[in-house]
Design a protein around this motif. Structure first.
Motif, PDB file in Angstrom:
ATOM      1  N   LYS A   1      -3.912 -19.013  70.825  1.00 19.78           N
ATOM      2  CA  LYS A   1      -5.196 -19.385  71.871  1.00 19.78           C
ATOM      3  C   LYS A   1      -6.193 -19.640  71.377  1.00 19.78           C
ATOM      4  O   LYS A   1      -6.866 -20.843  71.798  1.00 19.78           O
ATOM      5  N   GLU A   2      -6.740 -18.274  71.334  1.00 18.35           N
ATOM      6  CA  GLU A   2      -8.716 -18.716  70.561  1.00 18.35           C
ATOM      7  C   GLU A   2      -8.125 -19.472  69.251  1.00 18.35           C
ATOM      8  O   GLU A   2      -9.469 -20.332  69.450  1.00 18.35           O
ATOM      9  N   GLN A   3      -7.717 -19.308  68.640  1.00 17.89           N
ATOM     10  CA  GLN A   3      -7.649 -20.747  67.107  1.00 17.89           C
ATOM     11  C   GLN A   3      -7.490 -21.817  67.811  1.00 17.89           C
ATOM     12  O   GLN A   3      -8.770 -22.352  66.831  1.00 17.89           O
ATOM     13  N   ARG A   4      -6.660 -21.978  68.592  1.00 10.88           N
ATOM     14  CA  ARG A   4      -6.779 -23.090  68.823  1.00 10.88           C
ATOM     15  C   ARG A   4      -8.046 -23.628  70.312  1.00 10.88           C
ATOM     16  O   ARG A   4      -8.492 -25.013  69.951  1.00 10.88           O
ATOM     17  N   LYS A   5      -8.794 -22.642  70.398  1.00 14.24           N
ATOM     18  CA  LYS A   5      -9.782 -23.613  71.231  1.00 14.24           C
ATOM     19  C   LYS A   5     -10.727 -23.537  70.242  1.00 14.24           C
ATOM     20  O   LYS A   5     -12.033 -24.067  70.373  1.00 14.24           O
ATOM     21  N   GLU A   6     -11.004 -22.472  68.918  1.00 11.07           N
ATOM     22  CA  GLU A   6     -12.271 -22.807  68.184  1.00 11.07           C
ATOM     23  C   GLU A   6     -11.799 -23.984  67.580  1.00 11.07           C
ATOM     24  O   GLU A   6     -13.071 -24.588  67.192  1.00 11.07           O
ATOM     25  N   SER A   7     -11.146 -24.119  66.922  1.00 14.63           N
ATOM     26  CA  SER A   7     -10.790 -26.157  66.562  1.00 14.63           C
ATOM     27  C   SER A   7     -11.002 -26.578  67.123  1.00 14.63           C
ATOM     28  O   SER A   7     -10.939 -28.233  66.406  1.00 14.63           O
ATOM     29  N   GLY A   8     -10.741 -26.885  68.445  1.00 10.51           N
ATOM     30  CA  GLY A   8     -10.609 -27.685  69.174  1.00 10.51           C
ATOM     31  C   GLY A   8      -9.582 -28.662  69.626  1.00 10.51           C
ATOM     32  O   GLY A   8      -9.599 -29.423  70.407  1.00 10.51           O
ATOM     33  N   LYS A   9      -8.435 -28.060  68.808  1.00  7.09           N
ATOM     34  CA  LYS A   9      -7.128 -29.114  69.023  1.00  7.09           C
ATOM     35  C   LYS A   9      -6.275 -28.641  70.364  1.00  7.09           C
ATOM     36  O   LYS A   9      -5.226 -27.294  69.842  1.00  7.09           O
ATOM     37  N   ASN A  10      -6.583 -28.930  71.500  1.00  3.88           N
ATOM     38  CA  ASN A  10      -6.096 -28.259  72.816  1.00  3.88           C
ATOM     39  C   ASN A  10      -4.935 -29.768  73.305  1.00  3.88           C
ATOM     40  O   ASN A  10      -4.100 -29.269  73.005  1.00  3.88           O
ATOM     41  N   LYS A  11      -5.645 -30.730  73.391  1.00  2.00           N
ATOM     42  CA  LYS A  11      -4.512 -31.721  74.169  1.00  2.00           C
ATOM     43  C   LYS A  11      -4.301 -32.839  73.594  1.00  2.00           C
ATOM     44  O   LYS A  11      -4.184 -33.661  74.242  1.00  2.00           O
ATOM     45  N   HIS A  12      -3.558 -33.395  71.731  1.00  2.00           N
ATOM     46  CA  HIS A  12      -3.892 -34.260  71.046  1.00  2.00           C
ATOM     47  C   HIS A  12      -2.225 -34.908  71.568  1.00  2.00           C
ATOM     48  O   HIS A  12      -2.467 -36.599  71.559  1.00  2.00           O
ATOM     49  N   ASN A  13      -1.393 -34.398  71.855  1.00  2.00           N
ATOM     50  CA  ASN A  13      -0.093 -35.089  71.952  1.00  2.00           C
ATOM     51  C   ASN A  13       0.931 -34.166  72.500  1.00  2.00           C
ATOM     52  O   ASN A  13       0.199 -33.323  72.874  1.00  2.00           O
ATOM     53  N   SER A  14       1.655 -34.555  72.957  1.00  2.28           N
ATOM     54  CA  SER A  14       2.699 -33.843  74.179  1.00  2.28           C
ATOM     55  C   SER A  14       3.754 -32.410  73.374  1.00  2.28           C
ATOM     56  O   SER A  14       4.352 -31.824  74.309  1.00  2.28           O
ATOM     57  N   GLY A  15       3.811 -32.233  72.255  1.00  2.00           N
ATOM     58  CA  GLY A  15       4.175 -31.454  71.845  1.00  2.00           C
ATOM     59  C   GLY A  15       2.921 -30.171  72.109  1.00  2.00           C
ATOM     60  O   GLY A  15       3.724 -28.938  72.186  1.00  2.00           O
ATOM     61  N   GLN A  16       1.981 -30.412  71.819  1.00  2.00           N
ATOM     62  CA  GLN A  16       0.936 -29.815  71.188  1.00  2.00           C
ATOM     63  C   GLN A  16       0.396 -29.409  73.436  1.00  2.00           C
ATOM     64  O   GLN A  16       0.637 -27.748  73.487  1.00  2.00           O
ATOM     65  N   GLN A  17       0.902 -30.031  73.969  1.00  2.00           N
ATOM     66  CA  GLN A  17       0.906 -29.797  75.765  1.00  2.00           C
ATOM     67  C   GLN A  17       1.768 -28.612  76.218  1.00  2.00           C
ATOM     68  O   GLN A  17       1.880 -28.092  76.954  1.00  2.00           O
ATOM     69  N   ASN A  18       2.695 -29.423  75.094  1.00  2.00           N
ATOM     70  CA  ASN A  18       4.602 -27.851  75.775  1.00  2.00           C
ATOM     71  C   ASN A  18       4.102 -26.784  75.118  1.00  2.00           C
ATOM     72  O   ASN A  18       4.250 -25.685  75.769  1.00  2.00           O
ATOM     73  N   LEU A  19       3.485 -26.709  73.516  1.00  2.00           N
ATOM     74  CA  LEU A  19       2.771 -25.721  73.142  1.00  2.00           C
ATOM     75  C   LEU A  19       1.983 -25.173  74.294  1.00  2.00           C
ATOM     76  O   LEU A  19       2.428 -23.435  74.137  1.00  2.00           O
ATOM     77  N   ASN A  20       1.253 -25.389  74.694  1.00  2.00           N
ATOM     78  CA  ASN A  20      -0.360 -25.321  75.207  1.00  2.00           C
ATOM     79  C   ASN A  20       0.429 -24.184  76.722  1.00  2.00           C
ATOM     80  O   ASN A  20       0.714 -23.200  76.904  1.00  2.00           O
TER      81      ASN A  20
END
Length: 152
Positions: free
Chosen positions: A29-48
């Protein structure tokens, strides 16, 4: 720093404690927050969503108050008890506080463990694994309730 509870024979299948899952997801979660890749696609939203729901659940378990040092100390203390890896993992994840809970976790406990061994196991679990503030609060509430019920 990667902390591994049990040695892995197959890299794709490993027993992970709730603590390890909690740490892994928190780091992710911290790595994704730092990289700014949070909600680019539906797969990423599902992972979130999965990450959020898992962290929400797991943060209410005893693992929230564990550390690598506590886990190591617990596993070292468990060596004297003849339990399977899965049973040790469940004890670590659930932090049982009664003999009945231990009997539910340890398969065929009636044949494998004496009452003294169950008490020793219980002592090891409760003395090494932190209860967390919720359990202490509940214990204090139970003590007050007991005092109020006592007419003496």
């Amino acid at each position: 720093q990667q902390f591994t509870l049990f040695s892995r024979k197959d890299a794709n299948s490993a027993l992970l404690s709730n603590y390890e899952v909690f740490q892994l997801l928190t780091d992710l979660k911290e790595q994704r927050k730092e990289s700014g890749k949070n909600k680019h696609n539906s797969g990423q939203q599902n992972l979130n969503t999965i990450t959020y729901e898992t962290l929400k659940y797991i943060s209410k378990t005893p693992c929230r108050h564990q550390s690598p040092e506590i886990v190591r100390e617990f596993l070292t203390a468990m060596k004297s008890h003849k339990l399977t890896k899965a049973e040790k993992l469940q004890l670590l994840n659930h932090r049982p506080m009664t003999a009945v809970e231990i009997q539910l976790i340890v398969e065929e406990s009636e044949e494998r463990l004496t009452e003294e061994q169950i008490e020793a196991l219980l002592h090891t679990v409760t003395s090494i694994l932190p209860a967390g503030p919720e359990a202490e609060q509940k214990k204090n509430t139970d003590d007050v309730t007991m005092d109020e019920e006592d007419p003496a």
